[in-house]
Structure formats: structure tokens, C-alpha cells
Design a protein around this motif. Structure first.
Motif, PDB file in Angstrom:
ATOM      1  N   GLY A 190      -6.919   4.409   1.837  1.00 29.08           N
ATOM      2  CA  GLY A 190      -7.144   5.633   2.595  1.00 29.08           C
ATOM      3  C   GLY A 190      -7.598   6.816   1.750  1.00 29.08           C
ATOM      4  O   GLY A 190      -8.161   6.676   0.658  1.00 29.08           O
ATOM      5  N   LEU A 191      -7.322   8.006   2.300  1.00 26.40           N
ATOM      6  CA  LEU A 191      -7.765   9.246   1.653  1.00 26.40           C
ATOM      7  C   LEU A 191      -7.067   9.507   0.324  1.00 26.40           C
ATOM      8  O   LEU A 191      -7.604  10.203  -0.543  1.00 26.40           O
ATOM      9  CB  LEU A 191      -7.520  10.425   2.600  1.00 26.40           C
ATOM     10  N   LEU A 201      -5.964   3.486  -8.866  1.00 25.15           N
ATOM     11  CA  LEU A 201      -6.565   4.047  -7.653  1.00 25.15           C
ATOM     12  C   LEU A 201      -7.197   2.976  -6.759  1.00 25.15           C
ATOM     13  O   LEU A 201      -7.226   3.124  -5.525  1.00 25.15           O
ATOM     14  CB  LEU A 201      -7.611   5.100  -8.043  1.00 25.15           C
ATOM     15  N   VAL A 202      -7.691   1.904  -7.360  1.00 22.40           N
ATOM     16  CA  VAL A 202      -8.352   0.886  -6.540  1.00 22.40           C
ATOM     17  C   VAL A 202      -7.362   0.183  -5.618  1.00 22.40           C
ATOM     18  O   VAL A 202      -7.773  -0.448  -4.628  1.00 22.40           O
ATOM     19  CB  VAL A 202      -9.056  -0.149  -7.436  1.00 22.40           C
ATOM     20  N   ALA A 250       0.824  -1.218   0.000  1.00 23.14           N
ATOM     21  CA  ALA A 250       0.000   0.000   0.000  1.00 23.14           C
ATOM     22  C   ALA A 250       0.856   1.265   0.000  1.00 23.14           C
ATOM     23  O   ALA A 250       0.550   2.244  -0.683  1.00 23.14           O
ATOM     24  CB  ALA A 250      -0.921  -0.013   1.216  1.00 23.14           C
ATOM     25  N   GLY A 251       1.932   1.264   0.769  1.00 22.72           N
ATOM     26  CA  GLY A 251       2.786   2.441   0.826  1.00 22.72           C
ATOM     27  C   GLY A 251       3.421   2.754  -0.502  1.00 22.72           C
ATOM     28  O   GLY A 251       3.477   3.919  -0.941  1.00 22.72           O
ATOM     29  N   THR A 252       3.913   1.719  -1.171  1.00 23.93           N
ATOM     30  CA  THR A 252       4.541   1.920  -2.488  1.00 23.93           C
ATOM     31  C   THR A 252       3.528   2.430  -3.497  1.00 23.93           C
ATOM     32  O   THR A 252       3.821   3.344  -4.281  1.00 23.93           O
ATOM     33  CB  THR A 252       5.152   0.600  -2.984  1.00 23.93           C
ATOM     34  N   MET A 253       2.343   1.872  -3.511  1.00 33.12           N
ATOM     35  CA  MET A 253       1.314   2.306  -4.463  1.00 33.12           C
ATOM     36  C   MET A 253       0.891   3.752  -4.227  1.00 33.12           C
ATOM     37  O   MET A 253       0.639   4.504  -5.167  1.00 33.12           O
ATOM     38  CB  MET A 253       0.095   1.389  -4.362  1.00 33.12           C
ATOM     39  N   THR A 254       0.840   4.160  -2.941  1.00 34.34           N
ATOM     40  CA  THR A 254       0.472   5.549  -2.640  1.00 34.34           C
ATOM     41  C   THR A 254       1.545   6.516  -3.130  1.00 34.34           C
ATOM     42  O   THR A 254       1.256   7.525  -3.797  1.00 34.34           O
ATOM     43  CB  THR A 254       0.257   5.726  -1.129  1.00 34.34           C
ATOM     44  N   LYS A 255       2.825   6.218  -2.791  1.00 32.29           N
ATOM     45  CA  LYS A 255       3.916   7.086  -3.242  1.00 32.29           C
ATOM     46  C   LYS A 255       3.975   7.138  -4.766  1.00 32.29           C
ATOM     47  O   LYS A 255       4.173   8.194  -5.359  1.00 32.29           O
ATOM     48  CB  LYS A 255       5.236   6.582  -2.687  1.00 32.29           C
ATOM     49  N   ARG A 256       3.811   5.966  -5.380  1.00 32.37           N
ATOM     50  CA  ARG A 256       3.853   5.909  -6.849  1.00 32.37           C
ATOM     51  C   ARG A 256       2.748   6.767  -7.457  1.00 32.37           C
ATOM     52  O   ARG A 256       2.961   7.502  -8.434  1.00 32.37           O
ATOM     53  CB  ARG A 256       3.700   4.454  -7.286  1.00 32.37           C
ATOM     54  N   GLY A 257       1.539   6.706  -6.900  1.00 35.20           N
ATOM     55  CA  GLY A 257       0.424   7.499  -7.431  1.00 35.20           C
ATOM     56  C   GLY A 257       0.697   8.996  -7.366  1.00 35.20           C
ATOM     57  O   GLY A 257       0.459   9.737  -8.330  1.00 35.20           O
TER      58      GLY A 257
END
Length: 490
Positions: A133-134, A128-129, A27-34
Motif C-alpha cells: 500500500g501507500l 520497503l518491497v 503485511a501488517g507486521t512489516m508495515t508497523k515494523r517499518g
């Protein structure tokens, strides 16, 4: 049966680059990547696709972005170090300038569309899926808000370019010959009249000559009373040929009039004398006028102004007072110091000008005022409880106030409104190739005080029996003031 061992190719079986092949379970990697993808899409559109999506689309977007930045840098460089070249390309090169502005508008619109495509593709790549979180909701909101801000700014720029192209082609579509400055000045006849209903002809309510110093940009405005009689025409004017005009121009000095057609000897009566009262509408007097963006009565008024002032006047600018208020409103109003109480409106037909209180629709009170278009128009036109000489002074005051409002900030923030209003009320025969030079002179004029000459009794010019040699000398002394002779040192 023996299984063959897999061949080693020198590459790992699973690529671990997080931008293109992220660990969707992290999840952390996907958030930073986004967030990185969204930031890259804003800072360098196309780079997100190069790193994480279709490289072909990314290279196209990146190439368009770098090209756009290159063109912006070139334009800024020209504006800072070669402004005449930039102005020539965009406004002064005739049809070629129209092609340049059209190309700029198409490129701006095309780039906005490309950016929209890249932004939605970036959101697709962000997955995005898989973002918790926010951030799942914040990412698209931020991306779309930034797209709206940048895209709307680019869209406004494209709109400005289109408006500029349309305005230039409308106002400067036909013009007279491009001529050099005369005796160090560009002299332009400035005319104002009301083409509204109820006017029997376009007689000029305001006649003045704007002289712009071709080196310094200093502006001198000379006001000519609209009823000035017995004036001379320029030496080469066809108005001096009785066979063309139909009467000897010297009779015009003596108050020649035509009661059947309704005109007298005042300079603003030339509209009737030259065009309205002639079967050929003045075409035999000035056969090239219409093709060069003018008309016979304006050319005759030019010749009259040349004879009155003793200077060459190749160009004119006509302001239709019917839409004058719209231009004032487009500029955000004007600041005027009113010195006398003036009525707004006029008496009913046939009632005379008596008892002003009974017909005035309002009053312009003395003092410093910020006027809207309607009030400014009445300020310039009011003729009751005052004199024509005071009216001339108010018109000159208003001209200077309008010039003061043409600041870069005002023009940029109200560009479409100013251009639309200007297109509706302005006619001119100024050549388009002179625009770069005139823009440069206008910039210089902003920092200088406007000089005015009023040919009125208060300034030594009587209503009748005018000594035009005195007027010529007055104009020459104002435009070319004598330099002080240095006192020799003992």
C-alpha cells in the motif's frame, strides 16, 4: 542406519523477534515494523540498527547521539546558570575558543553525515518491497523529510559556528592590552568615516565616545564635533612632545595648520597631522599602535577625546561608512523618526551646494520611517540644508536605532548576514577576553534608555573658546550623578 537426534540447545530453531527477524509474509507486521524503525531513527538515531541491523553501527550511532544530547544539556546548563563560563569558552579564551568552535563545527558536520548514513540504512532495514500500500511510498518520504529538517537545522548551526569563529578571529585578531574599567566605566571611542574612492584621507566624519557602566550596563554616548578646534590632549599623550610631533601642541590650540599638506586645527584633521603628513606615518608617535590593532591617527584621536572629556579611553571601534548600509540591511532596517526634510546625494564637484533640487537624487521626508541601509546612510551623512550639529544628532539617533535592532531574534535569524557585514566594516582593538563581559553588559543595556551628551552650542558648549573644565564637569556629572541627600525626619 540410525539417524542421530538433533541436539537441544535451549533456543528455538527459528527466532521470532519481529524487529530483527520479522515474518515478511505478514503485511501488517512489516508495515508497523517499518514505521517503528523510522520513528526510532528520528528520536534516537542508532537505536534502529541496535534492534534490527548492525549492532556495531547501532552502538556507534547511539553513543554519538547520547554524547550529543549530553553536550547540548551541558551547553544549556552553562547558558542558564554559568553564562560567563560558556562565553569564555566560546569567544573569550583567545586561540582556545577558536579550537572549541572548530571542534563544535566538526562534530556537528560529522553528526549530520552519520545521521544520513543511519537514515538510509534504516530504510534498507525496513524492507520497503515487503510493505504494501501507500506505506511503501510514505515511509521513505517521511524519513527523508525529517532528515532534511533536522539535518538542515544542524547544518545551519554548523554554519553559524563557523561564521562566529571567522568573525571573531577577523575583528579581534589583534588587540590592545586588557584593562579594567576606569572609574566604573568602559569608555570606547566610536569613529565613523568613508574609505570610498575620492576621499583624500580617512578623516573621521563621526566622533563619539560610548561609556558603558561596568556594573549596570547603562550606556552614555558623548558626541564630539568633528571640527572642534583648540582642544587639549591627554596629559600623557606624545602629542604634547614638540620633539616628536614637530611643533608645539600649544600652537595647535591657536589654529596651527599646514596648507601644503592640507590640514587645520579641527579634531578630525588629526589623520593628516599625525599620519598623512609625516614621513614615518606616525610610527614614532605611537610605535605600538599597529601591533595592537590600531593606528597612529586613531591613537591621537583617543588622546584628543581623553583631553576633551577628561576620562580614560583605552579602546576604539571604527565603522567604515562605505559598507555601513550593508549592516543596516543585514539587521532588517532601522526605525527613525525624521524631523526635517533632507536631500539624498550631493552637488557635483565645483558646483557648490546651491539649488538642491537640481542635484538631489531623492528626499528623506519627515515622519516615522523604517529605513533600509541606503536611506539610513544618507540620513547620517546629509550635510546640506542642515547644520553639523543636527547631523551629529541624527548620527546619535541612528546609533541608538541600530543598538535597538540587535535583538537575539534578529541576530539569530540573520546571523550570517550580520556577521559578514560587521566583519567588512568594523575595526577595533577591543581585547577578545573582554567579549564575555561586554556581551553581558550589552544584554543589560537593552533594557535601559541611552543617555546622550552633545558638545554643541545648544548644550552650552560654544564652537570656539571652549571651557574644557566645564566639559569635564558635564561628563562627570552625567556619568556619576549626585545622589539625593535624604531629608531628616523631624
Amino acid at each position: 542406519m540410525t539417524l542421530a537426534a538433533p541436539r537441544l540447545t535451549g533456543r528455538p530453531l527459528i527466532e521470532t523477534r519481529p524487529m530483527r527477524h520479522p515474518d515478511i509474509a505478514d503485511a501488517g507486521t512489516m508495515t508497523k515494523r517499518g514505521w517503528w524503525l523510522v520513528v526510532l531513527n528520528v528520536l534516537l538515531p542508532g537505536s534502529a540498527q541496535v534492534l534490527a541491523g548492525s549492532r556495531r553501527l547501532g552502538r556507534f550511532g547511539l553513543g554519538a547521539t547520547l554524547t550529543a544530547w549530553f553536550l547540548v544539556i551541558v551547553a544549556v546548563g552553562l547558558a542558564l546558570f554559568a553564562r560567563p563560563t560558556l562565553l569564555w569558552l566560546t569567544v573569550g579564551a583567545g586561540w582556545f575558543s577558536g579550537v572549541v568552535l572548530t571542534a563544535v563545527q566538526v562534530l556537528l558536520v560529522g553528526y549530520v553525515i552519520l545521521w544520513i548514513v543511519l537514515t538510509f540504512d534504516t530504510l534498507r532495514l525496513a524492507r520497503l518491497v515487503k510493505i504494501p500500500g501507500l506505506s511503501k511510498f510514505a515511509l521513505p518520504v517521511v524519513a527523508l523529510v525529517l532528515l532534511g529538517l533536522v539535518g538542515s537545522a544542524t547544518g545551519v548551526a554548523a554554519s553559524y559556528v563557523g561564521t562566529a569563529r571567522s568573525t571573531i578571529s577577523t575583528i579581534f585578531g589583534s588587540s590592545g592590552p586588557s584593562l579594567p574599567a576606569s572609574d566604573g566605566y568602559y569608555n570606547i571611542l566610536l569613529l565613523g568615516a568613508d574609505s570610498g574612492e575620492g576621499r583624500d584621507s580617512m578623516r573621521f566624519d563621526s566622533i563619539s565616545v560610548v561609556s558603558v557602566n561596568a556594573s549596570t550596563g547603562a550606556v552614555t554616548i558623548t558626541g564630539i564635533p568633528r571640527d572642534m578646534p583648540n582642544f587639549p590632549f591627554a596629559e600623557d599623550s606624545p602629542m604634547r612632545d614638540p620633539d616628536l610631533v614637530g611643533f608645539d601642541y600649544r600652537n595647535y590650540f591657536e589654529g596651527h595648520s599646514d596648507p601644503d599638506c592640507g590640514w587645520g586645527s579641527g579634531v578630525n584633521q588629526l589623520t593628516n597631522a599625525v599620519q598623512v603628513c609625516r614621513e614615518d606615518d606616525g610610527a614614532s608617535l605611537y610605535p605600538d599602535a599597529v601591533a595592537q590593532g590600531s593606528n597612529p591617527e586613531i591613537e591621537a584621536t583617543k588622546d584628543a577625546a581623553e583631553g576633551i572629556l577628561g576620562i580614560e579611553i583605552p579602546y576604539y571601534v571604527f565603522l567604515d561608512m562605505k559598507g555601513f548600509a550593508n549592516l543596516i540591511d543585514a539587521l532588517g532596517g532601522v526605525d527613525i523618526n525624521v524631523t526635517e526634510r533632507l536631500p539624498m546625494g550631493g552637488p557635483p564637484p565645483g558646483s557648490g551646494a546651491h539649488d538642491v533640487e537640481s542635484w538631489a537624487i531623492g528626499w528623506i521626508e519627515p515622519g516615522q520611517q523604517h529605513m533600509n541601509g541606503d536611506t539610513a546612510q544618507w540620513y547620517a551623512r546629509s550635510r546640506y540644508t542642515t547644520s553639523d550639529w543636527d547631523r551629529m544628532l541624527r548620527q546619535r539617533q541612528l546609533q541608538q536605532a541600530i543598538l535597538a535592532q540587535f535583538t537575539p531574534q534578529t541576530v539569530l535569524t540573520r546571523f550570517n548576514e550580520v556577521a559578514t557585514a560587521g566583519t567588512a566594516i568594523v575595526q577595533t582593538d577591543l581585547p577578545q577576553d573582554k567579549l564575555p563581559e561586554f556581551f553581558d553588559l550589552l544584554t543589560k543595556a537593552k533594557d535601559q534608555q541611552v543617555t546622550t551628551i552633545e558638545l554643541t552650542p545648544d548644550h552650552g558648549v560654544p564652537e570656539t573658546d571652549i571651557d574644557f573644565s566645564f566639559v569635564h564637569q558635564l561628563v562627570q556629572t552625567t556619568l556619576h550623578p549626585p545622589t539625593a541627600t535624604p531629608t531628616p525626619t523631624p
